[in-house]
Scaffold this motif. Structure first.
Motif, PDB file in Angstrom:
ATOM      1  N   LEU A  51       1.053  -1.076   0.212  1.00  0.00           N
ATOM      2  CA  LEU A  51      -0.123  -0.156  -0.026  1.00  0.00           C
ATOM      3  C   LEU A  51       0.847   1.249   0.097  1.00  0.00           C
ATOM      4  CD1 LEU A  51      -2.929   1.061   0.218  1.00  0.00           C
ATOM      5  CD2 LEU A  51      -2.498   1.190   2.531  1.00  0.00           C
ATOM      6  N   GLU A  56      -7.761   1.416  -3.202  1.00  0.00           N
ATOM      7  CA  GLU A  56      -7.863   1.663  -1.692  1.00  0.00           C
ATOM      8  C   GLU A  56      -8.240   3.063  -1.155  1.00  0.00           C
ATOM      9  OE1 GLU A  56      -7.770  -0.952   0.643  1.00  0.00           O
ATOM     10  OE2 GLU A  56      -8.310  -1.719  -1.308  1.00  0.00           O
ATOM     11  N   ARG A  88     -14.485  -4.610  -4.613  1.00  0.00           N
ATOM     12  CA  ARG A  88     -13.587  -3.830  -3.606  1.00  0.00           C
ATOM     13  C   ARG A  88     -14.522  -2.744  -2.965  1.00  0.00           C
ATOM     14  NH1 ARG A  88     -11.922  -4.413   1.062  1.00  0.00           N
ATOM     15  NH2 ARG A  88     -10.187  -2.864   1.495  1.00  0.00           N
ATOM     16  N   MET A  90     -15.889  -2.417   0.736  1.00  0.00           N
ATOM     17  CA  MET A  90     -15.536  -1.426   1.646  1.00  0.00           C
ATOM     18  C   MET A  90     -16.849  -0.748   2.076  1.00  0.00           C
ATOM     19  SD  MET A  90     -12.214   0.080  -0.248  1.00  0.00           S
ATOM     20  CE  MET A  90     -11.827   1.619   1.029  1.00  0.00           C
TER      21      MET A  90
END
Length: 341
Positions: free
Chosen positions: A194, A242, A275, A279
């Motif tokens: 990340l 992300e 994804r 989330m």
């Protein structure tokens, strides 16, 4: 009543047929579409996209009628996307809808593209009064219904999240088949590192252009496809997803808390990203709310969503005069008077 809907605001041309029976039953009769695919690293130009739509709109119409086992005399209303979108493709679809309206003697209803996504999502999922996260290649908005309008609580102040993902896919040279965001999603599943990226939330609004510029500089500094690079292309895709999805979840949660809603609905092409759904689902669960989402059949631009929104409006007296069937590239969600709710 039976409606046929024409959608062609971007690189997808779709024709959908929807039926609302007298007993309140809603039936999906047909929903074919065709996507204009460009070579890796290239976007789609309006004139080329319009030419693609002109080539496919009539075959798709015939395919939809055949799939639904209908003839033109069975159609009660023709619905088409008025905007927002790309000028050339929008005009192509509007001309097709106007022509068929004159040939078939059927009334027209012009539909807001964003409202089409919302009504499609509500119909497919059964969501009643959700906070809506609308995420696509051209739009990023957090929306809630109030006093006959879909009110925008927050939005992207520069480029849409889908545009950010698409442009980064071009930077990496990823294929456009089936669509760039899908390619990034698959890459992201294999990412392990990340990377710290700019996180730009301004009140209820978000900004993605700075993140995109930073990502471009990372690729320029170190080719992620080389074996000795400090990060891989998978890591970059993972980190981008992300970060931008966390931003979207934050502003959606804030809207959810503000109005005390218990439902969240994700619509638009980016909305089929698993994804993002995961989330958002975690956030909703923590707040005692429920997430509604669909797959690529209904998230990605399609004619059925235009038929659904147009039919709802038509049943409440909306008819678009032939002189008002012009298109606009800028047509905000909250401009539409929602007479059916």
């Amino acid at each position: 009543m039976i409606a046929i809907g024409f959608e062609g605001s971007a690189n997808k041309i779709g024709v959908g047929i929807m039926e609302h029976s007298d007993d309140g039953k809603v039936s999906v009769l047909a929903n074919p579409r065709h996507t204009y695919i460009t070579p890796p690293g290239q976007g789609f130009l309006p004139k080329d996209t319009a030419a693609h739509h002109r080539a496919h709109v009539i075959p798709l119409t015939l395919e939809a009628l055949a799939e639904a086992n209908l003839t033109p005399k069975d159609i009660d209303v023709i619905c088409f996307t008025k905007g927002p979108g790309m000028g050339g493709p929008l005009t192509t679809v509007a001309i097709a809808a106007r022509t068929l309206s004159l040939l078939w003697g059927v009334p027209l209803v012009a539909v807001n593209h964003c409202v089409g996504h919302i009504e499609m999502g509500r119909m497919i999922t059964g969501a009643d009064n959700p906070v809506v996260l609308y995420v696509s290649g051209g739009n990023t908005q957090v929306i809630a219904f109030s006093e006959q309008r879909y009110r925008i609580f927050g939005e992207a102040i520069d480029i849409a999240v889908g545009n950010c993902l698409d442009r980064f896919a071009r930077i990496l040279g990823l294929p456009n088949e089936p669509f760039p965001g899908w390619q990034i999603e698959q890459r992201a599943k294999k990412g392990t590192q990340l990377i710290d990226l700019p996180y730009t939330v301004k009140g209820m609004d978000v900004s993605f252009s700075g993140i995109l510029s930073h990502m471009e500089s990372l690729v320029r500094d170190h080719d992620p496809y080389l074996p000795d690079a400090p990060y891989t292309a998978d890591d970059l895709c993972f980190s981008l997803q992300e970060t931008v999805f966390a931003m979207l979840v934050e502003i959606t949660e804030r809207a959810l808390a503000h109005i005390g809603a218990t439902e969240v609905l994700i619509v638009g092409g980016v909305g089929c990203n698993e994804r993002l759904q995961g989330m958002m689902g975690e956030m909703a669960t923590q707040r005692g709310a429920h997430l509604f989402a669909t797959d690529e059949r209904f998230c990605i631009d399609n004619g059925l969503m235009i038929a659904q929104a147009g039919l709802l409006a038509h049943k409440h007296g909306v008819v678009t005069d032939l002189t008002d069937t012009w298109c606009t590239q800028r047509y905000r969600t909250d401009e539409v008077l929602v007479t059916w709710r």
